[in-house]
Design a protein around this motif. Structure first.
Motif, mmCIF file in Angstrom:
data_model
loop_
_atom_site.group_PDB
_atom_site.id
_atom_site.type_symbol
_atom_site.label_atom_id
_atom_site.label_comp_id
_atom_site.label_asym_id
_atom_site.label_seq_id
_atom_site.Cartn_x
_atom_site.Cartn_y
_atom_site.Cartn_z
ATOM 1 N N GLY A 190 0.811 -1.267 0.176
ATOM 2 C CA GLY A 190 0.184 0.025 -0.079
ATOM 3 C C GLY A 190 1.113 1.303 0.143
ATOM 4 O O GLY A 190 0.673 2.327 -0.731
ATOM 5 N N THR A 191 1.898 1.229 0.722
ATOM 6 C CA THR A 191 2.714 2.282 0.763
ATOM 7 C C THR A 191 3.319 2.661 -0.356
ATOM 8 O O THR A 191 3.237 3.888 -0.900
ATOM 9 C CB THR A 191 3.825 2.173 1.822
ATOM 10 N N ILE A 192 3.998 1.721 -1.056
ATOM 11 C CA ILE A 192 4.755 1.863 -2.332
ATOM 12 C C ILE A 192 3.656 2.312 -3.504
ATOM 13 O O ILE A 192 3.864 3.202 -4.185
ATOM 14 C CB ILE A 192 5.435 0.692 -2.939
ATOM 15 N N VAL A 193 2.552 1.548 -3.476
ATOM 16 C CA VAL A 193 1.623 1.856 -4.712
ATOM 17 C C VAL A 193 1.145 3.128 -4.570
ATOM 18 O O VAL A 193 0.976 3.739 -5.589
ATOM 19 C CB VAL A 193 0.474 0.648 -4.486
ATOM 20 N N ILE B 42 -13.976 4.871 -0.417
ATOM 21 C CA ILE B 42 -12.862 4.684 0.528
ATOM 22 C C ILE B 42 -11.707 3.654 -0.183
ATOM 23 O O ILE B 42 -12.195 2.527 -0.309
ATOM 24 C CB ILE B 42 -12.962 4.528 1.794
ATOM 25 N N GLY B 43 -10.634 3.853 -0.141
ATOM 26 C CA GLY B 43 -9.677 2.830 -1.061
ATOM 27 C C GLY B 43 -8.265 3.425 -1.328
ATOM 28 O O GLY B 43 -7.998 4.426 -1.257
ATOM 29 N N LEU B 44 -7.493 2.702 -2.060
ATOM 30 C CA LEU B 44 -5.905 3.034 -2.430
ATOM 31 C C LEU B 44 -6.188 3.828 -3.375
ATOM 32 O O LEU B 44 -5.242 5.013 -3.218
ATOM 33 C CB LEU B 44 -5.625 1.628 -3.327
ATOM 34 N N LEU B 45 -6.972 4.039 -4.431
ATOM 35 C CA LEU B 45 -6.886 5.062 -5.265
ATOM 36 C C LEU B 45 -7.448 6.449 -4.854
ATOM 37 O O LEU B 45 -6.435 7.614 -5.082
ATOM 38 C CB LEU B 45 -7.787 4.848 -6.600
ATOM 39 N N GLU C 272 -10.489 -0.639 -4.077
ATOM 40 C CA GLU C 272 -10.685 -1.256 -3.078
ATOM 41 C C GLU C 272 -9.935 -0.686 -1.696
ATOM 42 O O GLU C 272 -8.752 -0.419 -1.816
ATOM 43 C CB GLU C 272 -10.527 -2.884 -2.986
ATOM 44 N N PRO C 273 -10.449 -0.798 -0.450
ATOM 45 C CA PRO C 273 -9.867 -0.376 0.781
ATOM 46 C C PRO C 273 -8.446 -1.308 0.978
ATOM 47 O O PRO C 273 -8.542 -2.525 0.457
ATOM 48 C CB PRO C 273 -10.778 -0.773 1.870
ATOM 49 N N ALA C 274 -7.672 -0.662 1.417
ATOM 50 C CA ALA C 274 -6.280 -1.054 1.621
ATOM 51 C C ALA C 274 -5.594 -0.712 2.831
ATOM 52 O O ALA C 274 -6.255 -0.321 3.624
ATOM 53 C CB ALA C 274 -5.426 -1.059 0.570
ATOM 54 N N THR C 275 -4.412 -0.575 2.992
ATOM 55 C CA THR C 275 -3.608 -0.249 4.073
ATOM 56 C C THR C 275 -2.218 0.151 3.653
ATOM 57 O O THR C 275 -1.826 0.101 2.536
ATOM 58 C CB THR C 275 -3.647 -1.126 5.294
ATOM 59 N N SER C 276 -1.609 1.093 4.512
ATOM 60 C CA SER C 276 -0.089 1.314 4.076
ATOM 61 C C SER C 276 0.598 1.242 5.638
ATOM 62 O O SER C 276 0.013 1.081 6.737
ATOM 63 C CB SER C 276 -0.085 2.612 3.633
#
Lengths: 307, 280
Positions: A70-73, A161-164, A254-258
């Motif tokens: 998640g952090t890198i993307v 809410i999500g990565l994008l 989609e939701p993710a994390t970092s």
């Protein structure tokens, strides 16, 4: 008289200690984080921790892959969005804008860089996430979602809410910072070089492309790398809108994390030593990542520009 | 189409695109600012600023605890950060000038400036909160001070270097010791610049949330005790914005606007001082 010399000696030593403290802080940052995460390092190892996708606190299974992913993307996407816009702003500010507008717009951009990141996060949660859900998501489905090969990255229906979403909020957050550095680099180009090109009949774009950008290249790249470092460690702008799901999502919507999101949400809730140690491990990984990014940006690129 | 027309067309396209990029960027940013002003101002009231901490479900109360807590945390951070930052900057410019160790420390200070703030928070958690067993306000101040020091070091170093060597030499010629030269000549010449750096560093750290999450934590009661968990505007914003109560969310926007005004105010003040100082 003796007092004077004593003071002189004491002040010199004190100043040295003050300077040394910086070295001590940076070293102890590394040592303390390493020590605190040693339990997790011994339990999971390095490679296994980085590649394991399972983050399950009740089962005491901790893998860093979802957070690192998640952090890198999110960092990469935010840079991809922010850099062209930032360079556009810089071109506008140095070449296109009428003179009376340059200072106010430039100052506005710099002030926006000073707004606390948590404001961006709150705006993201209350305004951008619904906008994403209602307006952007259908557009993304209809365009990017139809692409071959990468179409599934842009599929799925989410509450916004999500990565994008997090990546976009992050890109807005680093935009003023990147634009200010790019503008400063462009401004360092000697006017005589530009004037010579104009005298040969070059258009504004010719001057940008063949004179300004080659001259300012190092500064701009260094600035982009520093923005990258900023995006890596940014916490509050993404915590609100990432979703905090410790998975590697199949779709960017989609939701993710970092790493930062995991730390912000779970650090105070960690109830076992291994849990806390794994969180410190993530912090250590983030520290090392951003350390290298900063060192590369500062010393490989900006050092040649500054001073 | 001849090459000349083509170049002109490409030029026009690029200029339009970058103007659009600038507009797009500014639109996003002003959307955020507009939201902040709209939401913040519509909930802003005397009660919201000086009222006691709200209780769940109750539509009264304010941010007194967070405003006082924020002020205390930043005040103590400044008290820790300023002396260390200035004296370390003095070493780099006056004592270690050109020496290897000074150059290394200057570079490391720049690196420290860019360390993610949440990493600083975990670090202070490990060295202060964990050994002492509970969250406390002063730990938050230490986190912020760690972020502040490199900024002050950088500006102090830059400002002292701008003091002309002739001033120092004149003082030495009168028999002054190095300490006297620094205290009575160098600092006096550079004081405005150093103050600017201090103000800008306060503006920079004042809006930080991440380093406070695990250090000063939060406290839903009014307290002045820096050795207990203490509320800050930022962490309160985070908690209230995530809460299910409409009134608390409104308070979060009030906190947001107070914080932004404070931070931007300090930033503009620093810039104005720098502007007038260096125009002369």
């Amino acid at each position: 008289m003796k007092k004077d010399f004593l003071l002189d000696w004491g002040f010199g030593k004190l100043a040295f200690l003050g300077a040394l403290l910086i070295l001590v802080i940076l070293l102890s940052l590394f040592v303390v984080l390493y020590k605190e995460s040693s339990l997790a390092i011994h339990t999971f190892g390095v490679w296994k921790f980085i590649t394991s996708k399972v983050w399950n606190p009740p089962m005491e299974k901790f893998g860093g892959a979802p957070a690192i992913f998640g952090t890198i993307v999110s960092t990469v996407i935010s840079i991809l969005i922010a850099v062209p816009v930032a360079i556009g702003i810089a071109i506008f500010l140095t070449e296109i804008s009428p003179y009376p507008l340059r200072t106010p717009v430039g100052v506005a951009v710099e002030l926006l860089a000073a707004i606390p990141s948590i404001i961006y996060g709150m705006w993201g949660l209350f305004f951008f996430a619904p906008f994403m859900r209602d307006k952007l998501q259908p557009i993304i489905h209809a365009t990017l979602g139809k692409l071959p090969l990468i179409g599934h990255w842009f599929s799925g229906y989410t509450p916004g809410i999500g990565l994008l979403t997090a990546s976009i909020v992050l890109s807005i957050m680093i935009l003023p910072f990147t634009a200010a550095i790019a503008r400063d680099s462009f401004n360092m180009v000697p006017p005589i070089l530009k004037e010579s090109a104009y005298a040969l009949g070059a258009t504004k774009w010719d001057v940008m492309k063949d004179v300004v950008i080659p001259y300012a290249k190092l500064g701009v790249i260094g600035g982009i790398i520093l923005s990258l470092g900023r995006a890596l460690g940014e916490t509050m702008a993404v915590t609100f809108v990432m979703g905090n799901q410790p998975v590697i999502p199949t779709s960017l919507l989609e939701p993710a994390t970092s790493i930062t999101v995991t730390l912000a949400n779970e650090f105070t809730e960690a109830d076992t030593n291994l849990y806390l140690s794994s969180l410190f491990y993530l912090a250590l990984i983030l520290f090392v990542m951003s350390f290298f990014v900063i060192v590369i940006g500062k010393f490989l690129f900006l050092k040649k520009v500054e001073r | 189409m001849d090459a000349f027309t083509k170049r002109k067309i490409v030029n026009a396209v690029v200029l339009v695109l970058s103007t659009l990029a600038a507009l797009l960027g500014l639109v996003w940013l002003f959307w955020i600012l507009g939201t902040l002003l709209y939401k913040g101002l519509s909930s802003l009231s005397i009660e919201a600023i000086i009222g006691p901490p709200p209780s769940p479900g109750d539509n009264t109360g304010g941010l007194r605890h967070a405003i006082v807590g924020q002020t205390l945390i930043v005040l103590f951070a400044t008290l820790i950060g300023i002396p260390i930052g200035i004296i370390a900057g003095t070493y780099l410019s006056e004592y270690g000038k050109g020496s290897r160790i000074a150059n290394i420390i200057r570079d490391l200070s720049d690196v420290l400036m860019s360390v993610p703030s949440i990493v600083v928070g975990t670090f202070v958690y490990a060295i202060m909160v964990k050994p002492l067993g509970h969250f406390m306000g002063i730990a938050g101040s230490v986190s912020l001070a760690i972020m502040m020091i490199p900024i002050i070091v950088r500006t102090t170093d830059d400002m002292l270097r701008m003091v002309p060597p002739e001033l120092r030499e004149a003082a030495y010629a009168l028999g002054a010791t190095k300490f006297k030269v620094i205290k009575d000549v160098v600092y006096r010449a550079a004081i405005t610049g150093i103050m600017t750096g201090v103000i800008l560093s306060v503006a920079r750290i004042g809006g930080e949330t991440a380093p406070l999450l695990f250090t000063s934590f939060n406290n839903n009661f009014f307290t002045l005790n820096m050795f207990q968990p203490i509320a800050s505007l930022t962490v309160t914003m985070y908690d209230y914005a995530m809460s299910p109560y409409k009134y608390w969310q409104d308070l979060a926007w009030v906190a947001a606007i107070l914080l932004t005004f404070g931070v931007l105010g300090a930033n503009i003040l620093g810039r104005l001082i720098a502007h007038y100082k260096f125009k002369k």
